[in-house]
Write a protein that holds these residues in place. Structure first.
Motif, PDB file in Angstrom:
ATOM      1  N   ARG A 195       0.687   9.374  -5.470  1.00 40.55           N
ATOM      2  CA  ARG A 195       1.052  10.766  -5.193  1.00 40.55           C
ATOM      3  C   ARG A 195       1.963  11.329  -6.272  1.00 40.55           C
ATOM      4  NH1 ARG A 195       1.290   8.834   0.234  1.00 40.55           N
ATOM      5  NH2 ARG A 195       3.544   8.475   0.028  1.00 40.55           N
ATOM      6  N   GLU A 196       2.806  10.455  -6.843  1.00 43.83           N
ATOM      7  CA  GLU A 196       3.706  10.920  -7.894  1.00 43.83           C
ATOM      8  C   GLU A 196       2.958  11.150  -9.203  1.00 43.83           C
ATOM      9  OE1 GLU A 196       7.725   9.360 -10.255  1.00 43.83           O
ATOM     10  OE2 GLU A 196       7.030   8.358  -8.420  1.00 43.83           O
ATOM     11  N   ARG A 197       2.016  10.271  -9.512  1.00 46.10           N
ATOM     12  CA  ARG A 197       1.297  10.387 -10.779  1.00 46.10           C
ATOM     13  C   ARG A 197       0.110  11.337 -10.695  1.00 46.10           C
ATOM     14  NH1 ARG A 197      -0.078   4.555 -12.973  1.00 46.10           N
ATOM     15  NH2 ARG A 197      -0.751   5.868 -14.735  1.00 46.10           N
ATOM     16  N   ALA A 198      -0.449  11.504  -9.485  1.00 47.48           N
ATOM     17  CA  ALA A 198      -1.589  12.411  -9.309  1.00 47.48           C
ATOM     18  C   ALA A 198      -1.334  13.290  -8.090  1.00 47.48           C
ATOM     19  CB  ALA A 198      -2.880  11.613  -9.142  1.00 47.48           C
ATOM     20  N   PRO A 199      -0.375  14.210  -8.187  1.00 44.67           N
ATOM     21  CA  PRO A 199      -0.050  15.054  -7.035  1.00 44.67           C
ATOM     22  C   PRO A 199      -1.184  16.034  -6.743  1.00 44.67           C
ATOM     23  CG  PRO A 199       1.117  15.814  -8.976  1.00 44.67           C
ATOM     24  CD  PRO A 199       0.439  14.532  -9.366  1.00 44.67           C
ATOM     25  N   ARG A 200      -1.258  16.419  -5.488  1.00 45.96           N
ATOM     26  CA  ARG A 200      -2.261  17.402  -5.098  1.00 45.96           C
ATOM     27  C   ARG A 200      -1.854  18.784  -5.596  1.00 45.96           C
ATOM     28  NH1 ARG A 200      -3.108  15.544   1.223  1.00 45.96           N
ATOM     29  NH2 ARG A 200      -3.768  13.389   0.773  1.00 45.96           N
ATOM     30  N   LEU A 201      -2.844  19.546  -5.985  1.00 45.48           N
ATOM     31  CA  LEU A 201      -2.598  20.900  -6.443  1.00 45.48           C
ATOM     32  C   LEU A 201      -2.283  21.805  -5.260  1.00 45.48           C
ATOM     33  CD1 LEU A 201      -5.505  21.195  -9.031  1.00 45.48           C
ATOM     34  CD2 LEU A 201      -3.091  20.685  -9.482  1.00 45.48           C
ATOM     35  N   ARG A 238       0.825  -1.210   0.000  1.00 49.69           N
ATOM     36  CA  ARG A 238       0.000   0.000   0.000  1.00 49.69           C
ATOM     37  C   ARG A 238       0.860   1.261   0.000  1.00 49.69           C
ATOM     38  NH1 ARG A 238      -3.481  -2.768   3.667  1.00 49.69           N
ATOM     39  NH2 ARG A 238      -2.537  -1.686   5.439  1.00 49.69           N
ATOM     40  N   ARG A 239       1.932   1.246   0.785  1.00 42.33           N
ATOM     41  CA  ARG A 239       2.806   2.423   0.808  1.00 42.33           C
ATOM     42  C   ARG A 239       3.403   2.690  -0.569  1.00 42.33           C
ATOM     43  NH1 ARG A 239       4.446   0.469   6.030  1.00 42.33           N
ATOM     44  NH2 ARG A 239       6.169  -0.652   5.044  1.00 42.33           N
ATOM     45  N   VAL A 240       3.848   1.624  -1.236  1.00 46.40           N
ATOM     46  CA  VAL A 240       4.436   1.790  -2.569  1.00 46.40           C
ATOM     47  C   VAL A 240       3.392   2.310  -3.553  1.00 46.40           C
ATOM     48  CG1 VAL A 240       5.460   0.550  -4.509  1.00 46.40           C
ATOM     49  CG2 VAL A 240       6.223   0.059  -2.182  1.00 46.40           C
ATOM     50  N   ARG A 241       2.192   1.731  -3.503  1.00 45.51           N
ATOM     51  CA  ARG A 241       1.158   2.156  -4.450  1.00 45.51           C
ATOM     52  C   ARG A 241       0.679   3.566  -4.155  1.00 45.51           C
ATOM     53  NH1 ARG A 241      -3.128  -2.514  -5.672  1.00 45.51           N
ATOM     54  NH2 ARG A 241      -3.363  -1.217  -7.545  1.00 45.51           N
ATOM     55  N   ARG A 242       0.563   3.909  -2.874  1.00 48.34           N
ATOM     56  CA  ARG A 242       0.155   5.279  -2.545  1.00 48.34           C
ATOM     57  C   ARG A 242       1.230   6.283  -2.950  1.00 48.34           C
ATOM     58  NH1 ARG A 242      -4.450   5.579   0.475  1.00 48.34           N
ATOM     59  NH2 ARG A 242      -5.109   3.639   1.491  1.00 48.34           N
ATOM     60  N   ALA A 243       2.498   5.899  -2.789  1.00 45.78           N
ATOM     61  CA  ALA A 243       3.569   6.790  -3.241  1.00 45.78           C
ATOM     62  C   ALA A 243       3.505   6.971  -4.752  1.00 45.78           C
ATOM     63  CB  ALA A 243       4.925   6.225  -2.820  1.00 45.78           C
ATOM     64  N   LEU A 263     -11.588   9.897  -4.474  1.00 42.49           N
ATOM     65  CA  LEU A 263     -11.462   9.279  -5.790  1.00 42.49           C
ATOM     66  C   LEU A 263     -10.277   9.885  -6.512  1.00 42.49           C
ATOM     67  CD1 LEU A 263     -12.556   7.454  -8.063  1.00 42.49           C
ATOM     68  CD2 LEU A 263     -13.987   9.381  -8.775  1.00 42.49           C
ATOM     69  N   VAL A 264      -9.367   9.031  -6.982  1.00 42.50           N
ATOM     70  CA  VAL A 264      -8.166   9.473  -7.670  1.00 42.50           C
ATOM     71  C   VAL A 264      -8.280   9.079  -9.137  1.00 42.50           C
ATOM     72  CG1 VAL A 264      -5.655   9.302  -7.805  1.00 42.50           C
ATOM     73  CG2 VAL A 264      -6.788   9.238  -5.584  1.00 42.50           C
ATOM     74  N   VAL A 265      -8.067  10.031 -10.027  1.00 44.20           N
ATOM     75  CA  VAL A 265      -8.095   9.790 -11.467  1.00 44.20           C
ATOM     76  C   VAL A 265      -6.673   9.839 -11.990  1.00 44.20           C
ATOM     77  CG1 VAL A 265      -8.950  10.578 -13.697  1.00 44.20           C
ATOM     78  CG2 VAL A 265     -10.394  10.784 -11.666  1.00 44.20           C
TER      79      VAL A 265
END
Length: 312
Positions: A127-133, A119-124, A144-146
């Motif tokens: 975050r890299e592919r869909a960073p917060r603005l 989970r940590r790897v996938r969440r990282a 929901l993450v797109v």
């Protein structure tokens, strides 16, 4: 050593016969949630047989263990089990069962740690592919993450804060209620905490590959949770919409061709949605629930039987 022997025989028979009986039954596909409950009762019964047998044989071998096991027992209960007559094999059996328990705990711990690491790897990666603005505020609860991706896919990340993930390719293929059905399917996994069942079944199957009931439990859990999530989506958005959503989402992977690969169950899931079998009558569902509760109750009654008889 009658009671531990009976417990081990009951556990072995349950482990050997339950998978065969359930594999021949025609109702689990019609009632996946009930089938998951039955499987959990079966596995719990097998584990209870081992735990109670270990406790009694260890009590017969070591007085310190006996003091803890019968610490709150009324007078006469301990004598009812005839612990001094268990013989010299009681200690070896207790150690063997204890090692099995330690191995089970170790496999569960490893499974939990592995899952957390994944989970940590996938969440990282998310975050890299869909960073917060800058200045983006994430509301409490589900998010929901797109993801920008040419592959059509949707999945859920379990954990304390589950996340639903969907790719832009899936958004382009899914229209209207089909998208809602896919999201409802994934939310069904989250709400039912299917991740806990997956972790337990994987840990038992990996830890004891020679025990068929645990391997069957893992296989059935992986299949039944998908059927249960399909039913969750179909109840809200209809079976046809859910079936079309599964086709649209997975057709680019070629899973509906002659070589299904790792997603071989998808054509069967779609067929089940398009031509659903009627649900079991309420009375039969209640009876199956009650009977399944009796399965783990049997080792409990066997283990407590001599003590209860001594009190009468």
């Amino acid at each position: 050593m009658t009671v531990p022997f009976v417990l081990l025989v009951i556990g072995a028979l349950t482990a050997a016969m339950a998978p065969r009986l359930l594999s021949r039954a025609d109702w689990p596909e019609r009632e996946p949630v009930l089938a998951l409950w039955v499987w959990q009762c079966v596995v719990a019964a097998v584990l209870l047989c081992c735990v109670f047998a270990m406790a009694l044989t260890a009590s017969a071998t070591w007085s310190a263990v006996r003091g803890h096991v019968f610490a709150f027992a009324p007078p006469g209960v301990e004598d009812a089990y005839g612990l001094p007559g268990y013989g010299r094999w009681a200690g070896a059996l207790a150690v063997t069962l204890a090692l099995g328990g330690v191995w089970t705990a170790a496999m569960l711990t490893r499974e939990v740690r592995t899952a957390r690491s994944r989970r940590r790897v996938r969440r990282a990666g998310l975050r890299e592919r869909a960073p917060r603005l800058p200045g983006e505020v994430v509301p409490a609860g589900e998010r929901l993450v797109v993801l920008e991706d040419d592959r059509s896919d949707a999945w859920w990340l379990s954990g304390a804060q589950p996340q639903l993930v969907i790719t832009t390719a899936a958004l382009r293929r899914l229209k209207g209620r089909q998208l809602d059905a896919v999201l409802a399917h994934e939310r069904g996994h989250v709400q039912a905490r299917h991740d806990l069942l997956l972790h337990c079944s994987d840990a038992l199957a990996d830890g004891f590959p020679q025990v068929p009931v645990f391997a069957a439990f893992r296989d059935q859990v992986h299949r039944l949770i998908e059927l249960a999530a399909d039913d969750t989506a179909s109840r809200r958005f209809g079976r046809l919409t859910t079936a079309l959503a599964l086709v649209e989402l997975n057709e680019p992977r070629g899973v509906f061709g002659p070589a299904h690969g790792p997603h071989a169950e998808l054509p069967g899931r779609v067929s089940r949605l398009l031509a659903p079998a009627p649900r079991l009558p309420l009375g039969r569902r209640v009876r199956l629930t009650a009977v399944s509760l009796l399965v783990p109750a049997v080792p409990l009654l066997i283990a407590l039987g001599p003590g209860l008889h001594a009190l009468t």
